[in-house]
Design a protein around this motif. Sequence first.
Motif, PDB file in Angstrom:
ATOM      1  N   THR A   1      15.272  13.215  -1.416  1.00 35.67           N
ATOM      2  CA  THR A   1      16.984  13.321  -0.847  1.00 35.67           C
ATOM      3  C   THR A   1      17.820  12.338  -0.575  1.00 35.67           C
ATOM      4  O   THR A   1      18.771  12.373  -1.486  1.00 35.67           O
ATOM      5  CB  THR A   1      16.600  14.630   0.326  1.00 35.67           C
ATOM      6  N   VAL A   2      17.267  11.247  -0.096  1.00 33.80           N
ATOM      7  CA  VAL A   2      17.532  10.074  -0.323  1.00 33.80           C
ATOM      8  C   VAL A   2      18.794   9.314  -1.362  1.00 33.80           C
ATOM      9  O   VAL A   2      20.212   9.383  -1.746  1.00 33.80           O
ATOM     10  CB  VAL A   2      17.587   8.844   0.435  1.00 33.80           C
TER      11      VAL A   2
ATOM     12  N   ARG B   1       0.871  -1.079   0.035  1.00 36.32           N
ATOM     13  CA  ARG B   1       0.214   0.300  -0.074  1.00 36.32           C
ATOM     14  C   ARG B   1       1.159   1.148   0.085  1.00 36.32           C
ATOM     15  O   ARG B   1       0.766   2.047  -0.840  1.00 36.32           O
ATOM     16  CB  ARG B   1      -0.861   0.085   1.482  1.00 36.32           C
ATOM     17  N   GLU B   2       1.928   1.058   0.997  1.00 40.79           N
ATOM     18  CA  GLU B   2       2.801   1.291   0.682  1.00 40.79           C
ATOM     19  C   GLU B   2       3.657   2.418  -0.265  1.00 40.79           C
ATOM     20  O   GLU B   2       3.715   3.080  -0.809  1.00 40.79           O
ATOM     21  CB  GLU B   2       3.724   2.221   1.625  1.00 40.79           C
ATOM     22  N   ILE B   3       3.818   2.183  -1.030  1.00 39.75           N
ATOM     23  CA  ILE B   3       4.375   1.724  -2.201  1.00 39.75           C
ATOM     24  C   ILE B   3       3.194   2.009  -3.726  1.00 39.75           C
ATOM     25  O   ILE B   3       3.827   3.283  -3.910  1.00 39.75           O
ATOM     26  CB  ILE B   3       4.680  -0.080  -3.119  1.00 39.75           C
ATOM     27  N   ARG B   4       2.331   1.476  -3.374  1.00 38.06           N
ATOM     28  CA  ARG B   4       0.797   2.492  -4.338  1.00 38.06           C
ATOM     29  C   ARG B   4       1.136   3.616  -4.442  1.00 38.06           C
ATOM     30  O   ARG B   4       0.869   4.541  -4.933  1.00 38.06           O
ATOM     31  CB  ARG B   4      -0.017   1.151  -3.930  1.00 38.06           C
ATOM     32  N   GLN B   5       1.181   4.169  -2.692  1.00 38.29           N
ATOM     33  CA  GLN B   5       0.953   5.364  -2.650  1.00 38.29           C
ATOM     34  C   GLN B   5       2.071   6.761  -2.628  1.00 38.29           C
ATOM     35  O   GLN B   5       1.728   8.017  -3.251  1.00 38.29           O
ATOM     36  CB  GLN B   5       0.616   5.815  -0.875  1.00 38.29           C
ATOM     37  N   ARG B   6       3.082   6.262  -2.445  1.00 42.78           N
ATOM     38  CA  ARG B   6       4.551   7.124  -3.013  1.00 42.78           C
ATOM     39  C   ARG B   6       4.565   6.616  -4.778  1.00 42.78           C
ATOM     40  O   ARG B   6       5.380   8.387  -4.925  1.00 42.78           O
ATOM     41  CB  ARG B   6       4.987   6.415  -1.729  1.00 42.78           C
ATOM     42  N   VAL B   7       4.147   5.884  -4.913  1.00 46.21           N
ATOM     43  CA  VAL B   7       5.004   5.455  -6.716  1.00 46.21           C
ATOM     44  C   VAL B   7       3.567   5.985  -7.640  1.00 46.21           C
ATOM     45  O   VAL B   7       4.114   6.725  -8.613  1.00 46.21           O
ATOM     46  CB  VAL B   7       5.654   4.067  -6.792  1.00 46.21           C
TER      47      VAL B   7
ATOM     48  N   GLN C   1       7.094  11.805   4.361  1.00 44.92           N
ATOM     49  CA  GLN C   1       8.322  10.831   4.103  1.00 44.92           C
ATOM     50  C   GLN C   1       8.470  10.840   2.236  1.00 44.92           C
ATOM     51  O   GLN C   1      10.063  10.103   2.133  1.00 44.92           O
ATOM     52  CB  GLN C   1       6.956   9.594   3.837  1.00 44.92           C
ATOM     53  N   MET C   2       7.594  11.169   0.902  1.00 46.39           N
ATOM     54  CA  MET C   2       8.381  11.143   0.238  1.00 46.39           C
ATOM     55  C   MET C   2       9.163  12.018  -0.755  1.00 46.39           C
ATOM     56  O   MET C   2      10.413  11.696  -0.999  1.00 46.39           O
ATOM     57  CB  MET C   2       7.254  11.651  -1.092  1.00 46.39           C
TER      58      MET C   2
ATOM     59  N   ASN D   1      -2.099  12.374   7.482  1.00 49.41           N
ATOM     60  CA  ASN D   1      -1.979  11.035   7.103  1.00 49.41           C
ATOM     61  C   ASN D   1      -0.806  11.493   5.418  1.00 49.41           C
ATOM     62  O   ASN D   1      -0.043  10.955   5.367  1.00 49.41           O
ATOM     63  CB  ASN D   1      -2.433  10.215   6.848  1.00 49.41           C
ATOM     64  N   LEU D   2      -1.994  12.416   4.619  1.00 47.64           N
ATOM     65  CA  LEU D   2      -1.318  13.410   3.323  1.00 47.64           C
ATOM     66  C   LEU D   2      -0.253  14.389   3.654  1.00 47.64           C
ATOM     67  O   LEU D   2       0.953  14.494   3.062  1.00 47.64           O
ATOM     68  CB  LEU D   2      -2.111  13.714   2.996  1.00 47.64           C
ATOM     69  N   THR D   3       0.063  14.925   4.752  1.00 48.11           N
ATOM     70  CA  THR D   3       1.351  15.820   5.328  1.00 48.11           C
ATOM     71  C   THR D   3       1.858  14.861   5.720  1.00 48.11           C
ATOM     72  O   THR D   3       3.455  15.128   5.401  1.00 48.11           O
ATOM     73  CB  THR D   3       0.929  16.517   6.041  1.00 48.11           C
TER      74      THR D   3
END
Length: 226
Positions: A134-135, A103-109, A128-129, A121-123
Amino acid sequence: MGRGRIEIKKIENNTNRQVTYSKRRNGLFKKAHELTVLCDAKVSLIMFSNTGKFHEYISTSTTTKKIYDMYQTTLRFDLWTSHYERMQETMKKLKDTNNKLRREIRQRVLGEDLDGLDMNNLTILEQQMQDSLTVVRERKYHVIKTQTDTCRKRVKNLEQRNCNLRLDYDTIHQLEQKYGTRENEGGYWSVIAYSNGVSSLNGFCESPNTIIPHGPGYEPLGLRLD
């Protein structure tokens, strides 16, 4: 004269303890085998030494699994139920972790599964993105810098080699103009290659292997002028 009684306590000497364990283990296995043959009994012995070494005896007429099954049937206790339940709990936790990561991958990517998120949660997801970006950017810059430095070193080495070759060529050309090519005499010019990478021609000789001393760190190279 009989053997004295041995006091039953831990043997402190490691060598004596290992010897005693080996002898008494073999004695137990022998007694178990005799009991199996004489009485047609099903015997299973499992031992672990203090070093963790495993030893086992099982009657030839049965197997370790059959012994466990008979034990469970006799006591009406299932040894595998609790283990199976723990495995089920572990598998459930792993599935939940896997679903969370997906779920985190679908949300971020992909930007999916965002309908159930509130503003807070959106903030957090946005921060996190940004941190992940940056990394990744720092890692990319590090790889590019490393590759660039390597290429620069290679270019510098090639430029130095090219400069040395040009100096040798100019020196040879000057000597040809001054002394000629020595075609009939078959002579050689002795090229001195110094440790700092600079070459120099230091005199005419009759053999390409003639060494003309010129200080430490040189190597004579035969160069024919024809």
